[in-house]
Write a protein that holds these residues in place. Structure first.
Motif, PDB file in Angstrom:
ATOM      1  N   LEU A  29       0.848  -1.192   0.000  1.00 29.84           N
ATOM      2  CA  LEU A  29       0.000   0.000   0.000  1.00 29.84           C
ATOM      3  C   LEU A  29       0.882   1.240   0.000  1.00 29.84           C
ATOM      4  N   LYS A  30       0.428   2.258  -0.702  1.00 27.95           N
ATOM      5  CA  LYS A  30       1.160   3.524  -0.710  1.00 27.95           C
ATOM      6  C   LYS A  30       0.238   4.652  -0.265  1.00 27.95           C
ATOM      7  N   GLY A  31       0.634   5.344   0.811  1.00 30.12           N
ATOM      8  CA  GLY A  31      -0.088   6.550   1.229  1.00 30.12           C
ATOM      9  C   GLY A  31       0.539   7.731   0.515  1.00 30.12           C
ATOM     10  N   GLY A  32       1.272   8.573   1.272  1.00 31.75           N
ATOM     11  CA  GLY A  32       2.008   9.662   0.639  1.00 31.75           C
ATOM     12  C   GLY A  32       3.253   9.153  -0.074  1.00 31.75           C
ATOM     13  N   GLY A  33       3.737   7.995   0.341  1.00 32.42           N
ATOM     14  CA  GLY A  33       4.916   7.399  -0.302  1.00 32.42           C
ATOM     15  C   GLY A  33       6.242   7.881   0.262  1.00 32.42           C
ATOM     16  N   MET A  34       6.191   8.756   1.274  1.00 30.41           N
ATOM     17  CA  MET A  34       7.445   9.330   1.799  1.00 30.41           C
ATOM     18  C   MET A  34       8.401   8.245   2.293  1.00 30.41           C
ATOM     19  N   ASP A  35       7.909   7.323   3.071  1.00 32.44           N
ATOM     20  CA  ASP A  35       8.785   6.303   3.636  1.00 32.44           C
ATOM     21  C   ASP A  35       8.933   5.125   2.676  1.00 32.44           C
ATOM     22  N   LEU A  36       7.845   4.811   2.016  1.00 29.71           N
ATOM     23  CA  LEU A  36       7.865   3.676   1.089  1.00 29.71           C
ATOM     24  C   LEU A  36       8.870   3.901  -0.042  1.00 29.71           C
ATOM     25  N   GLN A 107       7.155  20.551   3.618  1.00 28.57           N
ATOM     26  CA  GLN A 107       6.987  19.772   2.384  1.00 28.57           C
ATOM     27  C   GLN A 107       6.551  18.342   2.701  1.00 28.57           C
ATOM     28  N   VAL A 108       7.197  17.734   3.707  1.00 27.30           N
ATOM     29  CA  VAL A 108       6.838  16.361   4.083  1.00 27.30           C
ATOM     30  C   VAL A 108       5.413  16.341   4.632  1.00 27.30           C
ATOM     31  N   ARG A 109       5.095  17.305   5.476  1.00 26.08           N
ATOM     32  CA  ARG A 109       3.756  17.299   6.109  1.00 26.08           C
ATOM     33  C   ARG A 109       2.643  17.466   5.072  1.00 26.08           C
ATOM     34  N   VAL A 111       2.515  16.031   2.266  1.00 26.26           N
ATOM     35  CA  VAL A 111       2.366  14.786   1.497  1.00 26.26           C
ATOM     36  C   VAL A 111       2.077  13.588   2.401  1.00 26.26           C
ATOM     37  N   ALA A 112       2.763  13.528   3.541  1.00 27.18           N
ATOM     38  CA  ALA A 112       2.670  12.364   4.432  1.00 27.18           C
ATOM     39  C   ALA A 112       1.261  12.230   5.007  1.00 27.18           C
ATOM     40  N   THR A 113       0.784  10.997   5.096  1.00 24.69           N
ATOM     41  CA  THR A 113      -0.574  10.761   5.592  1.00 24.69           C
ATOM     42  C   THR A 113      -0.541  10.261   7.043  1.00 24.69           C
ATOM     43  N   ASP A 207       1.325  -4.557  14.278  1.00 25.19           N
ATOM     44  CA  ASP A 207       0.593  -5.821  14.258  1.00 25.19           C
ATOM     45  C   ASP A 207      -0.545  -5.846  13.238  1.00 25.19           C
ATOM     46  N   LEU A 208      -0.482  -4.993  12.213  1.00 26.90           N
ATOM     47  CA  LEU A 208      -1.494  -5.126  11.152  1.00 26.90           C
ATOM     48  C   LEU A 208      -1.226  -6.418  10.386  1.00 26.90           C
ATOM     49  N   ARG A 209      -2.308  -7.043   9.944  1.00 23.91           N
ATOM     50  CA  ARG A 209      -2.177  -8.299   9.193  1.00 23.91           C
ATOM     51  C   ARG A 209      -2.279  -8.009   7.697  1.00 23.91           C
ATOM     52  N   VAL A 213      -6.289  -2.579   5.832  1.00 21.21           N
ATOM     53  CA  VAL A 213      -6.039  -1.196   5.404  1.00 21.21           C
ATOM     54  C   VAL A 213      -6.590  -0.274   6.483  1.00 21.21           C
ATOM     55  N   ILE A 214      -5.794   0.708   6.889  1.00 21.75           N
ATOM     56  CA  ILE A 214      -6.310   1.696   7.858  1.00 21.75           C
ATOM     57  C   ILE A 214      -7.248   2.640   7.114  1.00 21.75           C
ATOM     58  N   THR A 215      -8.496   2.676   7.557  1.00 20.78           N
ATOM     59  CA  THR A 215      -9.446   3.598   6.922  1.00 20.78           C
ATOM     60  C   THR A 215      -9.479   4.936   7.659  1.00 20.78           C
TER      61      THR A 215
HETATM   62  C1  FAD Z   1      13.438  14.767   6.388  1.00 14.76           C
HETATM   63  C2  FAD Z   1      12.318  14.016   7.065  1.00 14.76           C
HETATM   64  C3  FAD Z   1      12.027  14.284   8.386  1.00 14.76           C
HETATM   65  C4  FAD Z   1      11.011  13.594   9.034  1.00 14.76           C
HETATM   66  N1  FAD Z   1      10.724  13.890  10.347  1.00 14.76           N
HETATM   67  C5  FAD Z   1       9.703  13.242  10.968  1.00 14.76           C
HETATM   68  C6  FAD Z   1       9.351  13.563  12.294  1.00 14.76           C
HETATM   69  O1  FAD Z   1       9.925  14.432  12.946  1.00 14.76           O
HETATM   70  N2  FAD Z   1       8.315  12.871  12.860  1.00 14.76           N
HETATM   71  C7  FAD Z   1       7.617  11.924  12.170  1.00 14.76           C
HETATM   72  O2  FAD Z   1       6.678  11.341  12.730  1.00 14.76           O
HETATM   73  N3  FAD Z   1       7.949  11.600  10.926  1.00 14.76           N
HETATM   74  C8  FAD Z   1       8.959  12.240  10.305  1.00 14.76           C
HETATM   75  N4  FAD Z   1       9.269  11.921   9.026  1.00 14.76           N
HETATM   76  C9  FAD Z   1       8.652  10.752   8.403  1.00 14.76           C
HETATM   77  C10 FAD Z   1       7.402  11.055   7.634  1.00 14.76           C
HETATM   78  O3  FAD Z   1       6.500  11.746   8.471  1.00 14.76           O
HETATM   79  C11 FAD Z   1       6.831   9.693   7.232  1.00 14.76           C
HETATM   80  O4  FAD Z   1       7.693   9.105   6.292  1.00 14.76           O
HETATM   81  C12 FAD Z   1       5.459   9.835   6.652  1.00 14.76           C
HETATM   82  O5  FAD Z   1       4.585  10.276   7.665  1.00 14.76           O
HETATM   83  C13 FAD Z   1       4.952   8.534   6.098  1.00 14.76           C
HETATM   84  O6  FAD Z   1       3.645   8.750   5.612  1.00 14.76           O
HETATM   85  P1  FAD Z   1       3.273   8.387   4.097  1.00 14.76           P
HETATM   86  O7  FAD Z   1       1.826   8.677   3.920  1.00 14.76           O
HETATM   87  O8  FAD Z   1       4.195   9.010   3.139  1.00 14.76           O
HETATM   88  O9  FAD Z   1       3.505   6.810   4.182  1.00 14.76           O
HETATM   89  P2  FAD Z   1       3.978   5.794   3.046  1.00 14.76           P
HETATM   90  O10 FAD Z   1       5.442   5.966   2.822  1.00 14.76           O
HETATM   91  O11 FAD Z   1       3.089   5.856   1.859  1.00 14.76           O
HETATM   92  O12 FAD Z   1       3.693   4.424   3.798  1.00 14.76           O
HETATM   93  C14 FAD Z   1       4.378   4.064   4.983  1.00 14.76           C
HETATM   94  C15 FAD Z   1       3.904   2.642   5.362  1.00 14.76           C
HETATM   95  O13 FAD Z   1       2.524   2.689   5.712  1.00 14.76           O
HETATM   96  C16 FAD Z   1       1.777   1.759   4.900  1.00 14.76           C
HETATM   97  N5  FAD Z   1       0.476   2.396   4.694  1.00 14.76           N
HETATM   98  C17 FAD Z   1       0.257   3.660   4.237  1.00 14.76           C
HETATM   99  N6  FAD Z   1      -1.061   3.938   4.298  1.00 14.76           N
HETATM  100  C18 FAD Z   1      -1.680   2.838   4.781  1.00 14.76           C
HETATM  101  C19 FAD Z   1      -3.047   2.514   5.104  1.00 14.76           C
HETATM  102  N7  FAD Z   1      -4.044   3.398   4.922  1.00 14.76           N
HETATM  103  N8  FAD Z   1      -3.303   1.297   5.635  1.00 14.76           N
HETATM  104  C20 FAD Z   1      -2.301   0.380   5.844  1.00 14.76           C
HETATM  105  N9  FAD Z   1      -1.010   0.631   5.544  1.00 14.76           N
HETATM  106  C21 FAD Z   1      -0.707   1.854   5.042  1.00 14.76           C
HETATM  107  C22 FAD Z   1       2.605   1.584   3.635  1.00 14.76           C
HETATM  108  O14 FAD Z   1       2.364   0.339   3.005  1.00 14.76           O
HETATM  109  C23 FAD Z   1       4.013   1.648   4.209  1.00 14.76           C
HETATM  110  O15 FAD Z   1       4.368   0.409   4.754  1.00 14.76           O
HETATM  111  C24 FAD Z   1      10.259  12.612   8.334  1.00 14.76           C
HETATM  112  C25 FAD Z   1      10.545  12.354   6.996  1.00 14.76           C
HETATM  113  C26 FAD Z   1      11.557  13.050   6.351  1.00 14.76           C
HETATM  114  C27 FAD Z   1      11.835  12.768   4.907  1.00 14.76           C
END
Ligand code: FAD
Length: 333
Positions: A29-36, A107-109, A111-113, A207-209, A213-215
């Motif tokens: 699954l991809k939310g904002g994709g920041m970590d993925l 910028q991260v905030r 996009v990140a979910t 512990d998600l299986r 999916v988190i709604t």
């Molecule tokens: C420079 C930098 C600084 C940062 N500083 C902080 C900080 O201070 N504090 C902090 O908390 N974070 C910080 N982050 C991390 C950032 O907040 C997270 O990477 C981001 O919140 C991840 O959210 P995303 O929507 O992009 O997740 P994604 O990368 O899309 O997904 C992350 C994981 O969640 C899963 N997933 C996503 N959505 C769902 C869903 N609905 N149901 C089930 N699984 C799902 C995906 O499969 C994946 O395994 C930082 C990141 C960067 C680049």
């Protein structure tokens, strides 16, 4: 980076089916994709299918965050920036708005979910470096235990010393947060039950299986709540320690408190002893508040380079308490 397909399902049920589709070796699954996407770029993960949750359609204006009785309901796809700016969250659970509002960068905030933030993987540099075959990657050793461990855990007793990186998780923990699920057999899981220690299972943190999916997320009202993070850099970085607090007050006297620390353990780390000690303390007596918080690091077992967290944690908790009481301490930048 490997080649991969992208799916844009229209419903959560479709998303759940795709992420367990046996035609793919690693659908995610991809939310904002920041970590993925970071994982993919770092060579840590090679999914052959990304299931784009934004393909479910944008959350209609204003409906991503709504009142839920006296509490709040937050769609899992809502961004951290939207949560931080939400009037409902700021009024009903300021700890949540403050926690995500101080995370990462603007910028991260944007996009990140919310869901992705809870499920992001740890920042341990050995884990993030594909050349280190650490416990999390099926190896035999935690390289942080005797290596560079300045940013690692002081609680949790190993055998892996990651800290949980989410700002949102400890804030939800003090608001009785519940993560609601679709696509599996369970309807929900409490934030308090979402994560496990490395001793229980070292290769993942939650512990998600498969297929779940988190709604959305629900949380109880916490109008007197606060958050404090101590960081090396005020932006573009994760906290060294953080604390989330909710209070009940009778005038200036604390009648009950909930306290959860972050960035000190592999899971959000509740501090029940501090909660007990805060009861009966007046919030206008900063020294008494600090004294009640002085046991925050009791029981910690620091590594060679992170004993400084023992001194930072009580101060972070005191400042979160004062923030919750509407008496925030000004920090010099
Ligand atoms: C420079 C930098 C600084 C940062 N500083 C902080 C900080 O201070 N504090 C902090 O908390 N974070 C910080 N982050 C991390 C950032 O907040 C997270 O990477 C981001 O919140 C991840 O959210 P995303 O929507 O992009 O997740 P994604 O990368 O899309 O997904 C992350 C994981 O969640 C899963 N997933 C996503 N959505 C769902 C869903 N609905 N149901 C089930 N699984 C799902 C995906 O499969 C994946 O395994 C930082 C990141 C960067 C680049």
């Amino acid at each position: 980076m490997n080649r991969f397909a992208v799916a844009r399902p229209h419903t959560v049920e479709q998303a759940s089916r795709l992420v367990t589709d046996a035609r793919f070796s690693l659908p995610v699954l991809k939310g904002g994709g920041m970590d993925l996407v970071d994982h993919m770029k770092e060579g840590l993960l090679e999914p052959d299918l990304l299931v784009e949750l934004r393909g479910l359609g944008a959350v209609p204006g204003g409906e991503g965050i709504v009142a839920d009785g006296a509490g709040v309901r937050i769609d899992g796809r809502v961004t951290l920036a939207e949560i931080a700016a939400s009037r409902i969250v700021n009024e009903r659970a300021p700890v949540v708005a403050r926690a995500v509002g101080s995370a990462a960068t603007p910028q991260v905030r944007n996009v990140a979910t919310a869901a992705g933030n809870l499920l992001q993987r740890p920042r341990c540099w050995y884990y993030r470096n594909e050349q280190f075959e650490c416990l999390k990657k099926g190896g035999l050793a935690c390289f942080a235990a005797d290596g560079e461990n300045k940013f690692h855990a002081i609680f949790g007793d190993g055998p892996c010393y990651i800290v949980h990186p989410s700002n949102l998780a400890p804030a939800l923990a003090v608001c009785d947060g519940v993560v609601h699920l679709a696509g599996g057999e369970r309807a929900s899981i409490r934030i308090a039950d979402l994560y496990h220690l490395p001793a229980a299972r070292v290769r993942d943190e939650h512990d998600l299986r498969p297929g779940e999916v988190i709604t959305h997320i629900t949380l109880a009202p916490a109008p007197r709540s606060g958050f404090h993070a101590v960081k090396e850099k005020q932006s573009f970085d994760w906290p060294l320690v953080m604390a989330a607090v909710t209070l009940e007050l009778d005038g200036a006297t604390i009648t009950s408190a909930r306290v959860c620390a972050g960035a000190v353990a592999p899971v959000p780390w509740p501090l029940p002893d501090v909660e007990r000690r805060l009861s009966g303390v007046r919030v206008d007596d900063e020294a008494a508040v600090l004294d009640a918080c002085s046991t925050a690091a009791d029981g910690a077992r620091p590594l060679a380079e992170n004993a400084y967290k023992l001194a930072l944690l009580p101060v972070a908790v005191q400042r979160a308490v004062l923030d919750a009481a509407g008496r925030p301490v000004e920090t010099k930048r």
